[in-house]
Design a protein around this motif. Structure first.
Motif, PDB file in Angstrom:
ATOM      1  N   GLU A  56      -3.499  -5.463  -3.581  1.00 50.51           N
ATOM      2  CA  GLU A  56      -4.112  -4.341  -2.873  1.00 50.51           C
ATOM      3  C   GLU A  56      -4.658  -3.303  -3.845  1.00 50.51           C
ATOM      4  OE1 GLU A  56      -2.555  -3.873   1.439  1.00 50.51           O
ATOM      5  OE2 GLU A  56      -0.936  -3.240   0.121  1.00 50.51           O
ATOM      6  N   THR A  62       1.316 -22.180   4.561  1.00 48.07           N
ATOM      7  CA  THR A  62       1.685 -20.868   4.020  1.00 48.07           C
ATOM      8  C   THR A  62       0.855 -19.737   4.613  1.00 48.07           C
ATOM      9  OG1 THR A  62       0.072 -21.189   2.292  1.00 48.07           O
ATOM     10  CG2 THR A  62       2.314 -21.843   1.776  1.00 48.07           C
ATOM     11  N   PHE A  63      -0.080 -20.062   5.504  1.00 50.47           N
ATOM     12  CA  PHE A  63      -1.042 -19.052   5.949  1.00 50.47           C
ATOM     13  C   PHE A  63      -0.355 -17.828   6.546  1.00 50.47           C
ATOM     14  CE2 PHE A  63      -3.674 -16.895   9.009  1.00 50.47           C
ATOM     15  CZ  PHE A  63      -4.782 -16.607   8.243  1.00 50.47           C
ATOM     16  N   SER A  82       3.226 -16.363   6.698  1.00 50.69           N
ATOM     17  CA  SER A  82       4.600 -16.501   6.213  1.00 50.69           C
ATOM     18  C   SER A  82       5.366 -15.212   6.479  1.00 50.69           C
ATOM     19  CB  SER A  82       4.611 -16.751   4.706  1.00 50.69           C
ATOM     20  OG  SER A  82       3.755 -17.794   4.370  1.00 50.69           O
ATOM     21  N   ALA A  91       0.798  -1.231   0.000  1.00 59.34           N
ATOM     22  CA  ALA A  91       0.000   0.000   0.000  1.00 59.34           C
ATOM     23  C   ALA A  91       0.830   1.280   0.000  1.00 59.34           C
ATOM     24  CB  ALA A  91      -0.928  -0.004   1.207  1.00 59.34           C
ATOM     25  N   PHE A  96       5.455 -12.943   1.559  1.00 54.41           N
ATOM     26  CA  PHE A  96       4.169 -13.298   0.965  1.00 54.41           C
ATOM     27  C   PHE A  96       3.791 -12.225  -0.054  1.00 54.41           C
ATOM     28  CE2 PHE A  96       1.826 -10.120   3.429  1.00 54.41           C
ATOM     29  CZ  PHE A  96       2.669  -9.924   4.507  1.00 54.41           C
ATOM     30  N   GLU A 119       7.367 -12.334  11.003  1.00 49.98           N
ATOM     31  CA  GLU A 119       6.349 -12.875  11.902  1.00 49.98           C
ATOM     32  C   GLU A 119       7.008 -13.664  13.030  1.00 49.98           C
ATOM     33  OE1 GLU A 119       3.182 -12.346  11.808  1.00 49.98           O
ATOM     34  OE2 GLU A 119       2.788 -11.603   9.785  1.00 49.98           O
ATOM     35  N   GLY A 168      -4.488 -11.345   0.503  1.00 52.22           N
ATOM     36  CA  GLY A 168      -3.234 -12.098   0.473  1.00 52.22           C
ATOM     37  C   GLY A 168      -3.289 -13.135  -0.639  1.00 52.22           C
ATOM     38  N   ARG A 225      -9.752   3.821   5.317  1.00 51.32           N
ATOM     39  CA  ARG A 225      -8.594   4.372   6.037  1.00 51.32           C
ATOM     40  C   ARG A 225      -8.636   5.895   6.155  1.00 51.32           C
ATOM     41  NH1 ARG A 225      -3.780   0.324   5.186  1.00 51.32           N
ATOM     42  NH2 ARG A 225      -2.522   2.036   5.948  1.00 51.32           N
ATOM     43  N   GLU A 274      -8.696 -11.463   3.730  1.00 48.31           N
ATOM     44  CA  GLU A 274      -8.600 -10.108   3.193  1.00 48.31           C
ATOM     45  C   GLU A 274      -9.183  -9.114   4.185  1.00 48.31           C
ATOM     46  OE1 GLU A 274     -10.032  -9.687  -0.769  1.00 48.31           O
ATOM     47  OE2 GLU A 274     -10.271  -7.525  -0.601  1.00 48.31           O
ATOM     48  N   GLY A 275      -8.610  -7.922   4.201  1.00 44.07           N
ATOM     49  CA  GLY A 275      -9.200  -6.837   4.992  1.00 44.07           C
ATOM     50  C   GLY A 275      -9.750  -5.791   4.036  1.00 44.07           C
ATOM     51  N   ARG A 282       7.212  -9.642   6.393  1.00 43.56           N
ATOM     52  CA  ARG A 282       7.009  -9.364   7.825  1.00 43.56           C
ATOM     53  C   ARG A 282       7.734 -10.446   8.609  1.00 43.56           C
ATOM     54  NH1 ARG A 282       0.507  -7.765   7.813  1.00 43.56           N
ATOM     55  NH2 ARG A 282       0.758  -6.309   6.081  1.00 43.56           N
ATOM     56  N   GLU A 297      -9.664   0.563   1.161  1.00 43.87           N
ATOM     57  CA  GLU A 297      -8.629  -0.372   0.739  1.00 43.87           C
ATOM     58  C   GLU A 297      -9.062  -1.834   0.889  1.00 43.87           C
ATOM     59  OE1 GLU A 297      -5.629  -1.614   3.632  1.00 43.87           O
ATOM     60  OE2 GLU A 297      -4.152  -0.766   2.259  1.00 43.87           O
ATOM     61  N   SER A 303      -7.580  -5.289   0.724  1.00 41.92           N
ATOM     62  CA  SER A 303      -6.207  -5.809   0.724  1.00 41.92           C
ATOM     63  C   SER A 303      -6.221  -7.315   0.957  1.00 41.92           C
ATOM     64  CB  SER A 303      -5.411  -5.112   1.836  1.00 41.92           C
ATOM     65  OG  SER A 303      -4.186  -5.764   2.037  1.00 41.92           O
TER      66      SER A 303
END
Ligand code: GAP
Length: 602
Positions: free
Chosen positions: A353, A343-344, A346, A304, A349, A336, A462, A425, A420-421, A334, A458, A460
């Motif tokens: 977006e 793979t959920f 990772s 983003a 990734f 993490e 994966g 924003r 997804e989100g 990231r 947005e 977004s």
């Protein structure tokens, strides 16, 4: 056939992914790199089909969206302005026994009894006590030990010789540190009572509590219902051993407390966790030859930000009017704390977006619009609506600048999780970048002649999570007849033809009949410009169908003797077209194949 449990289903999916070349552990031959995955020949096709379809519906089929492809290396100022440098962190806790790291908010709530240990002391003899023991053993027997060779593991052997030779009434201990401590203390007292040299006194005082090492760290263990209390002591001993004690005598601090819903203990071993502390998820690197603060850059944690940073350039070159969007598909990184569920989650990734810019008054309406569009998208790639959930993110969990956020979740075998989100924003990102860069990111409204910072909605998503959802959704086991007509279990990936890695397999009925093979290859050439086809001539035809079913190929074309017109001239240049899910076969003219396949795949 009994239905597999969710865990078994997930295991089968992971194993199929590796067996058939969808997804491999990254750097596998070197033991694997945690949180990184490589997509094999079929995985890469599936992933591309997903990304291409997203791009098609989000960019090509719309007048109001353009695309971009930003750099992964990101200037620190961008991520300072966006709030990532300061705030993009997860609360992290470590197991005080194993050091294993967890995300604090992902620790399951547990109940049980807490056993607290105040400290531990060493039960193994000190070096000085060992030396005294060796001397005491030597005075009575052949010298066996000398100063340089005494190890604490020899202590009991030495003591045994002293006890036997002097006929002392003390029984030898088992392996428990408490029993060993009691034994050596008792031995010291007995030797002191019947001294033959200064070594008896020497041993007793060297073994006294003040002379032995003490670890003052407090530690606690949760014993869950069904576990034995002795587990707490064992875990505590292991904790103090890690801190250097050889034979720790652990000192319990009563009472043992009953607790409910605690998140302070390692769910795997009951050991206490450290207090949560923030852990920034961004990967830092250095650009150029110098490695100092001036050369720091980050691998982008989301795609983003480059869209926001390029907003003005893209607005100018695309000449779009509000509302309009900028779309991007690309890698994000990231660090993490706990990559998991295949793979959920990772560390590397891909995201798809869209930043959809609008007037402030359009924000809430567009949030609803994009939620619905995105749900349609998932249905159009074969994810059943009944497996999708829309979570309205509660106020207290939303980013402070967001006026509304939905999470679109999928019912994975390991639970319901975010795909997804979709977030409204507001004007937060553009305002932050305008403030930090000093460059105007305002939009000029020709009609009202007003300037303002656009708001943004947005969606977004994966890529990797959606690929995993597609595989989980497609995986099925049913029954199909084998070569002899006997029913056998069939593994089939029921992918929507649109996203299936291979669209059509072409088979000559027999590989040693040249006219069949030649015709099949002609068909491959006919189809190749339109769809991804796979030619297979090896093995019995039933086996070949099964191999394609297992990788989700929706259509199979078989060239047989009818195709050659050998049995019925009217059937010349026709083939059977087999459909994967129903296993039904229709006879089709070869010339019609491209249009039939294209219409069923698009
Ligand atoms: N720009 C907004 C943003 O990045 P996010 O909810 O942090 O929001 C969006 O990420 C999507 O990216 C998630 O819904 C998920 O599909 C995917 N994603 C995030 N972290 C991921 C990870 N560690 N592994 C795989 N996918 C991830």
């Amino acid at each position: 056939m009994s239905a597999p449990t969710d865990a078994q289903r997930m295991e089968k999916i992971v194993s199929l992914c590796k067996r058939r070349g969808f997804i491999f552990q990254s750097s596998e031959i070197y033991g694997g790199l945690n949180g990184a995955w490589d997509y094999g020949p079929l995985g890469v096709e599936l992933k591309r089909n997903l990304k291409n379809y997203w791009w098609r519906v989000m960019v090509h089929e719309r007048d109001d969206v353009v695309g971009m492809d930003g750099a992964i290396l990101t200037h620190p100022a961008v991520l300072k302005a966006s709030g990532h440098v300061e705030g993009f962190s997860d609360p992290m806790v470590d197991c005080r026994l194993t050091g294993k790291r967890f995300r604090a908010d992902q620790i399951p709530q547990q109940s049980g009894t807490i056993f607290r240990y105040e400290f531990a002391r060493e039960a193994a003899p000190t070096d000085r006590a060992l030396e005294a023991l060796a001397h005491l053993a030597e005075t009575d027997a052949e010298p066996k030990f000398n100063k340089t060779r005494i190890a604490s593991s020899d202590a009991l052997d030495l003591a045994k010789r002293i006890v036997e030779r002097r006929k002392l009434s003390v029984s030898l201990p088992n392996a428990d540190p408490e029993a060993i401590e009691l034994f050596f203390s008792h031995l010291g007292d007995l030797l002191r009572q019947h001294p033959r040299s200064q070594w008896e006194e020497e041993f007793a005082s060297a073994y006294s509590v003040p002379q032995r090492t003490i670890c003052k760290d407090a530690f606690s263990v949760l014993v869950r219902p069904g576990e034995s209390e002795s587990k707490a002591k064992k875990t505590a001993r292991a904790f103090y051993q890690k801190r250097g004690l050889k034979l720790p005598v652990v000192v319990f601090l009563p009472p043992a407390d009953e607790v409910k819903k605690t998140q302070e203990f390692n769910p795997e071993n009951g050991a206490e966790l450290t207090s949560p502390r923030p852990f920034n998820l961004m990967f830092k690197t250095n650009v150029g030859a110098t490695e100092d603060d001036s050369s720091v850059a980050y691998l982008r944690p989301e795609t983003a930000q480059s869209i926001f940073v390029q907003f003005k350039n893209i607005l100018e070159v695309s000449r779009k009017k509000l509302p309009f969007g900028i779309a991007q598909i690309g890698k994000a990184f990231r660090n993490e704390i706990n990559p998991r569920n295949f793979t959920f989650r990772s560390r590397e990734f891909e995201q798809m977006e869209l930043e959809y810019f609008c007037r402030p008054e359009q924000g809430m309406e567009l949030l609803e619009y994009w939620k619905e569009e995105r749900l349609k998208f998932y249905e159009n790639i074969g994810i059943s609506r009944s497996k999708l959930y829309v979570l309205t993110v509660p106020n207290q969990e939303r980013a402070f600048y967001s006026k509304g956020t939905y999470d679109i979740e999928y019912e994975f075998p390991f639970g319901r999780q975010e795909l997804e989100g979709v977030a409204y924003r507001t004007d937060y990102d553009l305002s932050q970048h305008q403030k930090a860069s000093g460059k105007s990111l305002e939009y000029f409204d020709e009609e009202t002649k007003q300037k303002f910072i656009p708001h943004v909605v947005e969606p977004s998503a994966g890529v990797d999570r959606t690929v995993l959802a597609l595989i989980c959704e497609a995986y099925a086991e049913d029954e199909a007849p084998d070569e002899k007509g006997k029913m056998e279990t069939r593994i089939v990936l029921r992918f929507h033809p649109r996203i299936a890695p291979i669209k059509c397999a072409v088979f000559p009925l027999l590989k040693n009949k040249e006219p069949l093979v030649a015709k099949a290859k002609e068909i491959v050439d006919l189809l190749r410009p339109h769809v991804y086809v796979f030619y297979d001539e090896s093995g019995a035809i039933g086996r070949r169908y099964r191999r394609q079913d297992e990788i989700g190929t929706p259509f199979g074309v078989t060239v047989d003797f009818e195709t050659l017109g050998e049995k019925d001239a009217a059937l010349r240049d026709t083939v059977t077209l087999r459909e994967r899910d129903s296993m039904k076969q229709d006879r089709i003219a070869i010339k019609d194949l491209p249009s039939i396949l294209i219409s069923r795949i698009r």
